[in-house]
Write an enzyme that holds these catalytic residues in place. Structure first.
Site: not given
Length: 474
Positions: A170, A201, A205, A245, A279, A379
């Site tokens: 996904k 999606g 969901g 992660e 990140c 963040e």
């Protein structure tokens, strides 16, 4: 507008059962650029069932078969890099030059490093009377983010294929186009039906349906810590493996006496690259009090020299952030720093000059930032750097570790001195005078930054089960 309204299930493009149309917004124009179908629980059931059927044969395939398949995927991927880069640039705002040189090739790199690891991986070892075997884990659900979309997709797909797993992906609904092109690559490379499945999606969901599905053996998730907690909670009832992660708030610990003009540009570049949407961006500069003035001037010059522009145009500029929600979050964090007493050196709230539309952020620098401020703890995910002063190295290390996160940390200064500090930083990745990971080395975090590892042989290991067989004849 690009249109990808079908899901890829059991080796075919199929209509969604009960899904709904979704428009992806170009963050530079705020206009629709792609349409997809957000899938349903019924789509998830079909995809998981296909993966479960395919696992029986794919898990028994030979290393040679898997290596040959990875090789074919690599060749097909190379041919589609321009298409992949275009999709990433339009949907999440990476400038086309950066998307072509960095974003799209990172996915290719994962297939190449996984193939290398597969060819040398020891699947069996003897321990006394026992034979210990690494074998395929099962059906893996993969839920991936929008910021480096192919990097995070391929860091999961490549080792899962090499391990003998089957999967349901996904991708993020914010940047799905490159994932759809990857499905085309997989299909053309001859991935057996059901081994790779894709259902578009959103998190509530399709993401929730995959996380809680009793026929899914593992969920591999990359995204925010908040969403990662929800995934783990949904997965707990079936005791499946959860591989994560999550978020980061990397420090850039600048060692006292460092040659700032030499060491700061390559590390501060990590705050600006990809418009700060990484990140591992080392946004928290920790600078000895004696060098704060010099560091401020160097970083200020870098921020003010960074152009912000149209991602469809070639150049060294940065583009917008991915969507309105991210834009407003970053604006709120910038304003919070001002309200909490930080000194705004350059940048600030609002769009850069010349931009009346699009989710563009002004490259921003704050000084006089204290560890308790929101902007030092949350963040940011935008081109925003902060400078916090320290008096002693022990104090700097304490500040560096003083967040809920532990994904990465950067040290700027003499490499030999930095190596002595690296072991005291609570982070899964420590970089010295740089900010990028090594694609062959393990990547993952400490604390609330996650609990799994990706890349190379470590990625292979995390996508496998370990079996002990005792009592076999000699």
């Amino acid at each position: 507008m690009k249109s990808y309204l079908k899901q890829y299930i059991d080796g075919k493009w199929v209509e969604s059962e009960g899904g709904k149309r979704h428009e992806v917004i170009d963050p530079a124009t705020e206009q629709p650029c792609t349409e997809i179908t957000l899938g349903s629980a019924a789509d998830v059931d079909k995809a998981v069932a296909a993966a479960r059927r395919a696992f029986e044969s794919w898990s028994q395939s030979s290393v040679e078969e898997r290596a040959a398949l990875l090789g074919r995927i690599i060749e097909e991927y190379k041919a589609r890099i321009p298409d992949l880069a275009q999709a990433i640039s339009q949907e999440m705002g990476a400038p086309i030059g950066f998307a072509t040189a960095a974003q799209a090739p990172t996915g290719l790199g994962h297939f190449m490093s996984t193939l290398k690891a597969l060819n040398s991986f020891e699947f069996e070892e003897r321990l006394g009377r026992a034979r210990v075997v690494h074998e395929a884990l099962g059906v893996v659900a993969m839920i991936t983010p929008w910021n480096w979309p192919l990097n995070q997709i391929c860091a999961k797909v490549a080792p899962a294929l090499a391990a003998g797993d089957t999967m349901v992906l996904k991708p993020s609904e914010e940047s799905p186009g490159c994932a759809m092109i990857l499905a085309e690559i997989m299909d053309k490379a001859g991935v057996p039906a059901g081994v790779f499945n894709l259902v578009n999606g959103d998190g509530p969901g399709v993401g929730a349906a995959l996380s809680s599905h009793r026929d899914v053996d593992m969920v591999s998730f990359t995204g925010s810590t908040r969403a990662g907690i929800a995934v783990a909670q949904a997965a707990a009832a079936t005791v499946k493996r959860v591989h994560q992660e999550l978020g980061g708030k990397a420090a850039n610990l600048v060692l006292e006496g460092a040659d700032l003009a030499a060491v700061l540009p390559p590390t501060v570049q990590g705050v600006l690259a990809n418009s700060g949407q990484s990140c591992i961006a080392p946004t928290r500069l920790l600078v000895n009090a004696s060098q704060v003035g010099e560091a401020t001037q160097i970083v200020k010059t870098m921020m003010e020299a960074t152009k912000v522009g149209d991602p469809s145009v070639m150049g060294a500029h940065i583009g917008p952030v991915v969507n309105k929600a991210q834009y407003e979050k970053i604006q709120g964090l910038i304003q919070s720093a001002i309200d909490e007493g930080a000194t705004l050196v350059t940048g600030g709230t609002g769009r850069p000059d010349g931009h009346n539309a699009g989710y563009f952020i002004r490259p921003t620098l704050f000084t006089d930032v204290t560890p308790g401020m929101r902007i030092a703890q949350e963040e940011t995910f935008g081109p925003v750097a902060t400078i916090t002063s320290y008096d002693t190295q022990d104090e700097a290390i304490r500040i560096a570790n003083d967040t809920p996160y532990g994904l990465s940390a950067t040290i700027s200064g003499d490499p030999a001195a930095a190596a002595k500090v690296a072991g005291r930083l609570r982070a899964g990745l420590v970089t010295i005078n740089s900010w990028s990971p090594d694609g062959n080395a393990p990547f993952g975090g400490y604390k609330q930054s996650g609990n799994g590892r990706e890349n190379g042989k470590y990625g292979l290991t995390d996508f496998m089960e370990v079996k002990t067989v005792v009592g076999e004849p000699a």
